[in-house]
Design an enzyme around this catalytic site. Structure first.
Site, mmCIF file in Angstrom:
data_model
loop_
_atom_site.group_PDB
_atom_site.id
_atom_site.type_symbol
_atom_site.label_atom_id
_atom_site.label_comp_id
_atom_site.label_asym_id
_atom_site.label_seq_id
_atom_site.Cartn_x
_atom_site.Cartn_y
_atom_site.Cartn_z
ATOM 1 N N CYS A 136 24.650 72.684 0.616
ATOM 2 C CA CYS A 136 25.312 73.789 1.316
ATOM 3 C C CYS A 136 26.424 74.376 0.439
ATOM 4 O O CYS A 136 26.579 75.591 0.357
ATOM 5 C CB CYS A 136 25.886 73.312 2.647
ATOM 6 N N CYS A 185 27.116 69.780 3.281
ATOM 7 C CA CYS A 185 26.547 68.868 2.284
ATOM 8 C C CYS A 185 26.604 69.495 0.891
ATOM 9 O O CYS A 185 26.983 70.655 0.733
ATOM 10 C CB CYS A 185 25.099 68.543 2.649
#
Length: 75
Positions: A13, A10
């Protein structure tokens, strides 16, 4: 030193990974940075919220994106 970024890929991340790379660069240290995206592997660290930062197999932070300065403290 082995640094792992745990997460599904994501935006948070990716931001954590970028911050880790910057922290390593600023400190001038040798480190291997790995991305861990498999949920079984993530769960094996006891992490329920991503992104998470693991340094030498120890979970340092989970569920938020630390700043470059915060990451440097863990390295």
């Amino acid at each position: 030193m082995v640094i792992k970024v745990l997460g599904s890929g994501c935006a948070n991340c990716k931001k954590l990974e970028a911050n880790v790379k910057e922290a390593v660069k600023e400190l001038g240290i040798e480190a291997t940075i790995e991305k861990v995206q498999d949920f079984k592997d993530i769960a094996s660290y006891g992490v329920m919220r991503t992104p998470a930062l693991v340094v030498d197999e120890q979970v340092k932070i989970a569920g938020k994106v630390p700043t470059v300065e915060e990451i440097k403290k863990y390295l």
